[in-house]
Structures are given as structure tokens and as C-alpha cells.
Design a protein around this motif. Structure first.
Motif, PDB file in Angstrom:
ATOM      1  N   PRO A  27     -26.275  37.640  -8.026  1.00 23.93           N
ATOM      2  CA  PRO A  27     -27.260  38.464  -8.740  1.00 23.93           C
ATOM      3  C   PRO A  27     -26.686  39.731  -9.355  1.00 23.93           C
ATOM      4  O   PRO A  27     -27.212  40.227 -10.360  1.00 23.93           O
ATOM      5  CB  PRO A  27     -28.285  38.809  -7.644  1.00 23.93           C
ATOM      6  N   ASP A  41     -30.317  36.229 -12.483  1.00 24.00           N
ATOM      7  CA  ASP A  41     -31.643  36.288 -13.091  1.00 24.00           C
ATOM      8  C   ASP A  41     -31.711  35.422 -14.345  1.00 24.00           C
ATOM      9  O   ASP A  41     -32.734  34.761 -14.601  1.00 24.00           O
ATOM     10  CB  ASP A  41     -32.016  37.735 -13.426  1.00 24.00           C
ATOM     11  N   ARG A  42     -30.636  35.423 -15.108  1.00 21.36           N
ATOM     12  CA  ARG A  42     -30.613  34.558 -16.292  1.00 21.36           C
ATOM     13  C   ARG A  42     -30.654  33.085 -15.885  1.00 21.36           C
ATOM     14  O   ARG A  42     -31.319  32.263 -16.527  1.00 21.36           O
ATOM     15  CB  ARG A  42     -29.364  34.837 -17.141  1.00 21.36           C
ATOM     16  N   ASP A  62     -34.061  32.241 -14.971  1.00 18.94           N
ATOM     17  CA  ASP A  62     -34.818  32.041 -16.212  1.00 18.94           C
ATOM     18  C   ASP A  62     -34.619  30.616 -16.729  1.00 18.94           C
ATOM     19  O   ASP A  62     -35.580  29.953 -17.150  1.00 18.94           O
ATOM     20  CB  ASP A  62     -34.367  33.030 -17.287  1.00 18.94           C
ATOM     21  N   HIS A 116     -31.926  35.527  -3.309  1.00 20.09           N
ATOM     22  CA  HIS A 116     -32.374  36.332  -4.441  1.00 20.09           C
ATOM     23  C   HIS A 116     -33.675  35.775  -5.010  1.00 20.09           C
ATOM     24  O   HIS A 116     -34.626  36.531  -5.276  1.00 20.09           O
ATOM     25  CB  HIS A 116     -31.297  36.356  -5.518  1.00 20.09           C
ATOM     26  N   SER A 145     -37.205  37.796  -5.337  1.00 18.05           N
ATOM     27  CA  SER A 145     -37.451  38.260  -6.707  1.00 18.05           C
ATOM     28  C   SER A 145     -38.481  37.410  -7.447  1.00 18.05           C
ATOM     29  O   SER A 145     -39.182  37.915  -8.337  1.00 18.05           O
ATOM     30  CB  SER A 145     -36.145  38.296  -7.503  1.00 18.05           C
ATOM     31  N   ARG A 146     -38.595  36.128  -7.083  1.00 17.79           N
ATOM     32  CA  ARG A 146     -39.596  35.247  -7.702  1.00 17.79           C
ATOM     33  C   ARG A 146     -40.215  34.387  -6.601  1.00 17.79           C
ATOM     34  O   ARG A 146     -40.000  33.170  -6.536  1.00 17.79           O
ATOM     35  CB  ARG A 146     -38.974  34.391  -8.795  1.00 17.79           C
ATOM     36  N   THR A 206     -28.407  42.551  -3.046  1.00 18.05           N
ATOM     37  CA  THR A 206     -29.360  41.450  -2.900  1.00 18.05           C
ATOM     38  C   THR A 206     -30.008  41.450  -1.533  1.00 18.05           C
ATOM     39  O   THR A 206     -31.238  41.344  -1.417  1.00 18.05           O
ATOM     40  CB  THR A 206     -28.654  40.102  -3.141  1.00 18.05           C
TER      41      THR A 206
END
Length: 266
Positions: A101, A118-119, A122, A156, A160-161, A182
Motif C-alpha cells: 500500500p 489502492d490502484r 481499483d 489493507h 480501507s474497503r 498499513t
């Protein structure tokens, strides 16, 4: 070592029809700006059940990891020890870039590596998962699993999600990475006491030093502060090296996941 041998024997006992239920796709990702290979392994009952939907198990670091997970799930399912899953092997052309991360600045590690988690999340959320949902009989129940730096990616994603996956399996997660950003963020997420409502499995092997210290502190934070709806399963394999913790923990993690899914009516 006995656990590791058991995992291998169970995996190797699956019949030869598995290859007929394996598919490979080369996907063009706009988010990653590169082509990504994806492996999909289907449950044995898939072709005979055109109207049934299956939970999806996303296994990071495709290859033998995907084969091992798929074989173990199939073998456990025969004995009513696991639900059938669509198993998706997730590949990356640069695992440190995509799974870590944050960018590492610690001179003891690979300086300048990481920062793309994060990418990559995505990509999974906006491209890979919709592709699987469109082309396969998938349900809304998603599992993610990874080992080492891929295990850190799982941690992560967990904080985060939290709604992206309903179950998280992190085998020897590299919680020591970078400046521990993290694991610190994950601890703060747990301490806030938000309703989590998911399943988390983590394990550790014979790793020592800073990695073990950070891991132990993280697990203690979860144990003291987790919400009542977070189902947590932890393992310690004191005689297994870092490389073997995925194989050693797979049986326990899948059995615990199955119990959780039964409770949730999955």
C-alpha cells in the motif's frame, strides 16, 4: 510439517476433471495500463447448475496457489467441509508495486518499491470483479486471500474497503512493511469499534524479530477491540517457515470460513 503434508495430499487427491473447469483470460486494464492474465477455476457442479450462483474466492499470486486453493476447496466440499467456490487466480506483473500500500523508505528493505495497492484495488473493484460477475455465475459473496506482501494487501483491503470482500485470509502478512502505515491504519480501524461484519483469518510461522513483534501487537489489538460481528481465526505454526504458512494454514482457514458461511446462510 504434518499439516503441510496433509494439505498436499488432499490437493493431489482431486480427480482429473479439474482441467476441463479451468479457463484463462487476458484482460486489458485501463486502470493498470497493461494486460493482465486471469485464471478461473469452476466448481465441479458448475456446468450442471446453470441457475446457481457461487461465492468467488480471489487468490492473489496465481499459479500453484490457485491450484492448491481450488483443489482443497473441492476436496473439502466432497466431505461437506467447504462450500463450492469459483476460484479466481489474480496475477500482477509487479507484486511489490501492486500489493504494497505504501512506498518503502526504510533502507533495510527495497527502497522506493510499493505504493500501488489502492490502484490495484481499483482494478479489482472496477474491472476484474465486474468481468467475473458478467461472465460467470457468481454471487455477491467475495473472499480474498494472499501470502506475505499479498497478505498485507489483504489487510489493507480489510480496513480501507471493508465492504468489497466479505472474508479476508492473510497468511504471514508482511505487516513490517515500510513505516508500518498499513498495520497502523488497520489498528485504528479496529479501535474505532465500527461494525465490521466479516471474517478475518491470519497466521504466522517461525518468523521472528520485528515481523513477529508487529504481527503480535496487531493481533492483540484486534482481540481486545474487535466488534462482536467480526469473526477472527488466528494460527501460529511455530515450526513452519514463512514460505510454508499458506499451505499450513489453508485447511484451518477454509474450515473456519465454512463454519462462518454456514452461520451466515451462504
Amino acid at each position: 510439517m504434518r499439516i503441510f503434508i496433509l494439505v498436499l495430499l488432499l490437493a493431489l487427491s482431486i480427480d482429473a476433471q479439474g482441467d476441463a473447469l479451468k479457463f484463462s483470460h487476458e484482460l486489458s486494464s485501463k486502470i493498470l495500463n497493461e494486460n493482465v492474465r486471469v485464471t478461473v477455476k469452476l466448481p465441479a457442479s458448475y456446468q450442471a447448475n446453470q441457475h446457481k450462483s457461487y461465492p468467488v474466492f480471489y487468490m492473489l499470486d496465481d499459479g500453484f496457489n490457485t491450484d492448491l486453493v481450488d483443489s482443497m476447496i473441492k476436496r473439502l466440499h466432497i466431505s461437506n467441509g467447504a462450500n463450492e467456490h469459483i476460484v479466481v487466480g489474480v496475477n500482477t506483473t509487479n507484486r511489490l508495486r501492486d500489493f504494497a500500500p505504501t512506498i518503502n523508505l526504510d533502507p533495510r528493505g527495497p527502497v522506493g518499491e510499493g505504493g500501488g495497492a489502492d490502484r490495484f484495488l481499483d482494478y479489482m473493484e472496477s474491472e476484474l470483479m465486474p468481468y467475473i460477475d458478467k461472465n460467470y455465475q457468481s454471487s455477491q459473496y467475495k473472499v480474498i486471500a494472499g501470502h506475505s506482501i499479498a497478505g498485507l494487501f489483504v489487510v489493507h483491503g480489510f480496513h480501507s474497503r471493508p465492504d468489497l470482500f466479505q472474508a479476508h485470509l492473510a497468511f504471514s502478512p508482511a505487516v513490517w512493511w515500510g513505516a508500518r502505515e498499513t498495520v497502523s491504519a488497520a489498528q485504528q480501524y479496529i479501535i474505532k469499534g465500527a461494525s465490521v461484519g466479516s471474517f478475518l483469518y491470519m497466521n504466522i510461522g517461525a518468523e521472528g524479530g520485528e515481523m513477529r513483534q508487529v504481527y503480535d501487537a496487531f493481533t492483540q489489538t484486534i482481540l481486545r477491540n474487535r466488534s462482536s460481528d467480526l469473526i477472527l481465526k488466528l494460527d501460529v505454526f511455530a515450526n513452519e517457515s514463512h514460505d510454508f504458512t499458506l499451505a499450513a494454514g489453508l485447511y484451518n482457514s477454509l474450515k473456519a470460513l465454512h463454519k462462518y458461511q454456514q452461520h451466515k446462510g451462504i
